[in-house]
Design an enzyme around this catalytic site. Structure first.
Site, PDB file in Angstrom:
ATOM      1  N   LYS B  76       0.822  -1.413  -0.126  1.00 35.08           N
ATOM      2  CA  LYS B  76      -0.091   0.030   0.047  1.00 35.08           C
ATOM      3  C   LYS B  76       0.774   1.207   0.036  1.00 35.08           C
ATOM      4  CE  LYS B  76      -3.968   1.925   2.906  1.00 35.08           C
ATOM      5  NZ  LYS B  76      -4.731   1.779   3.614  1.00 35.08           N
ATOM      6  N   SER B 151      -9.936   1.416   3.016  1.00 29.96           N
ATOM      7  CA  SER B 151      -8.880   2.194   2.125  1.00 29.96           C
ATOM      8  C   SER B 151      -7.784   1.278   1.376  1.00 29.96           C
ATOM      9  CB  SER B 151      -8.229   3.384   2.919  1.00 29.96           C
ATOM     10  OG  SER B 151      -7.246   2.621   3.807  1.00 29.96           O
ATOM     11  N   SER B 175     -10.016  -0.776   7.172  1.00 26.57           N
ATOM     12  CA  SER B 175      -9.458  -0.597   5.792  1.00 26.57           C
ATOM     13  C   SER B 175      -8.597  -1.703   5.362  1.00 26.57           C
ATOM     14  CB  SER B 175      -8.363   0.692   5.813  1.00 26.57           C
ATOM     15  OG  SER B 175      -9.112   1.706   5.711  1.00 26.57           O
TER      16      SER B 175
END
Lengths: 95, 485
Positions: B76, B151, B175
């Protein structure tokens, strides 16, 4: 309580975010719907509850106040949007 | 040989160790997959040259004793990576190149893996659909109109599409777990303090935790083992002995007590979610676990509490983006204050600004007691619910999300309906507990749905074991057609 446009402009000022006049209306609507949702908490009586300030069962560690890093000015300045050799440069603040 | 990327991390590691595939071959195969999957928009940055170089070095001098020998990994874009751009999905960090490596990614590289690229995410990890990213929507491989969750949406999408053998995300309110549920993959949010937060772009510091996202439970155990551990650079890092989660993985869950909280059955929840929950209960019961009805009475207050605590911490954390030392700076602004205001207005997206304003307001003079202090008190009650329940049980089973993946644009204009997506995941962050989302089945549209296992603090091994036993008996197979290539 409800937030009006003036209040939102004031909070934006505190947060150092300029808000377009055109966007204040929709922002006011969004924030009010969020605060309506948040204010469900007022149903609860919390008079005798201690606030939770840390989720860990340990206190924060502190380290010795020794220098463990440094002499990396070049590295630190590398990402600055506007630089000279030794400093961060900002718009003029003193006359 | 069949597709070398369409396998679990554990199988891939075995193939490398037994020299069925070299690290270079593996890396090239993933690069090919990534280049053919641009439609998914899962990557913000790729680091192919670096990955090819590292894979060659590994093949020339392999060390098969490492946990992740010669394994390329995309992560990420919230983890700072030395000399590789790190954006947090924001325009304000569009040109930011860290001069340091986050502890968690460093741990992964020290275990033999290397960086393949940086994955798209909601801006500053604020979002549940990956629609708030400055770099555009990410598409769910499950269907071309579907969000991948958020997310960590680039992470879930890339994993499910075989663009990385495993990945890592961060979880502040769900997330990791919600995108895992939306893509039929496994995601674990560890106990607060198990994985170092050092070098991760901060959102809400008392809630943020990094964790693995993988195809299987075994993979999850391997990744958690590699990434976790004490770090003196994070003052909230827990100092404890390192666990061998993968070696200690057991599928015997006989006699374990599993709590079923009645408050996790919410209004308007699709019937399939309930059916799936029942299926999960039955599987665990048939494996010898004991189901116990429990109550977590303050569950409905978790989201309102979260939407005070998280924005408050975010408004403070994001004060650092002022256009002075790094990141974007507006060309406008005659003086310093105006430069700050324009920079932040142009640099942040709408959702981030909204949350900064909420946070600034709830912390401002005259409102602090009514909002922030109130939220801290309710957070105490939510934690106490879990503490009380865990006196009598080993773990809790709930749905991961109230629905499967929704359509792009469907919830974008209604922030509260978007927030409600995290209703089952947020309480865990407030209480600092570990929780795992594991794929359990599909809804009537054929889209994956997950179940969540919540454990006691630092009891990751137990929820991994339960997940391992569940996975073997659930019969879920993620059927993703590669429509994008």
């Amino acid at each position: 309580m409800s937030l009006d446009k003036e209040k939102i402009k004031h909070v934006a000022k505190l947060a150092r975010i300029s808000v377009d006049e055109a966007k204040v209306e929709s922002l006011t609507k969004d924030l009010n719907s969020i605060f309506k949702f948040i204010e469900q908490l007022n149903e609860l009586n919390t008079d005798k509850v201690e606030p939770l300030t840390s989720i860990l069962n340990q206190s924060l560690r502190s380290r010795k106040d020794d220098i463990s890093d440094g002499k990396i000015r070049e590295k630190i300045l590398k990402n600055s949007p506007k630089e000279n050799e030794e400093f961060f440069v900002v718009p003029k603040v003193v006359e | 040989m069949a597709d070398i990327t369409n396998q679990s991390l554990n199988e891939i590691i075995e193939n490398v160790k037994t020299k069925k595939v070299s690290s270079s071959e593996l890396t090239k195969a993933y690069i090919k997959n990534i280049e053919g999957a641009k439609k998914l928009n899962a990557f913000v940055t790729t680091t192919f040259d670096l990955a090819l170089d590292k894979s060659k070095k590994f093949d020339n001098k392999p060390n098969f004793d490492q946990l992740l020998p010669g394994i390329p990994l995309a992560v990420k874009d919230l983890f700072c990576t030395e000399n590789t751009k790190t954006t947090a999905g924001s325009n304000i960090l569009n040109n930011f190149i860290p001069s340091y490596e986050s502890t968690v990614t460093k741990n992964l590289w020290d275990n033999g893996s290397f960086l393949l690229g940086k994955l798209n995410c909601d801006e500053f990890a604020m979002g549940s659909s990956n629609e708030t990213s400055y770099y555009g929507n990410v598409i769910n491989p499950v269907g071309d109109q579907l969000v991948p969750g958020g997310s960590s949406g680039g992470s879930s999408s890339a994993l499910a599409a075989d663009l990385t053998p495993a990945t890592i995300g961060t979880d502040t309110g769900g997330s990791i777990r919600q995108p895992a549920s939306f893509t039929g993959t496994v995601g674990l949010k560890p106990t607060y303090g198990l994985c170092s937060r050092w070098g991760i772009v901060a959102f809400a510091s008392s809630l943020d935790q990094a964790g693995p996202m993988t195809k299987t439970i075994k993979d999850c155990a391997i990744m958690l083992e590699a990434m976790s551990g004490f770090d003196e650079k994070d003052s909230t890092s827990i100092n404890k002995k390192k666990e061998q989660y993968s070696k200690n993985l057991k599928d015997n869950i006989k006699g374990l007590k599993i709590g079923i909280p009645k408050e996790y059955r919410v209004d308007n929840m699709p019937k399939e979610v309930d059916v799936l929950w029942e299926k999960g209960k039955k599987i665990l019961k048939d494996l010898g676990a004991q189901l116990i009805d429990i109550s977590l009475p303050h569950t409905k207050y978790a989201l309102p509490t979260y939407y005070i605590v998280a924005p408050a911490e975010a408004s403070s954390n994001l004060a650092r983006y002022d256009g002075v030392r790094y990141g974007y700076r507006s060309k406008q602004g005659k003086d310093l204050i105006e430069m700050y205001e324009k920079t932040r207005s142009e640099g942040f997206g709408d959702e981030v600004k909204r949350r900064i304003l909420i946070g600034t307001y709830v912390l401002s003079s005259g409102y602090y007691d009514a909002y922030y202090l109130k939220a801290q008190k309710v957070r105490q009650l939510i934690k106490k619910d879990f503490d009380d329940s865990f006196k009598n049980i080993d773990a809790i089973l709930t749905p991961s999300t109230p629905s499967s993946a929704f359509k792009i644009g469907e919830k974008k204009n209604d922030p509260v309906s978007m927030y409600l997506n995290d209703i089952f995941t947020v309480p865990v962050n407030l209480a600092g507990l570990p929780a795992l989302s594991m794929p359990a089945g599909v809804d009537n549209k054929g889209q994956p749905l997950g179940l969540q296992l919540i454990g006691k603090a630092l009891d990751e091994q137990k929820i991994l074991n339960i997940g391992y036993a569940f996975e073997k008996n659930c019969g879920f197979k993620n059927e993703i057609k590669k429509w994008w290539s």
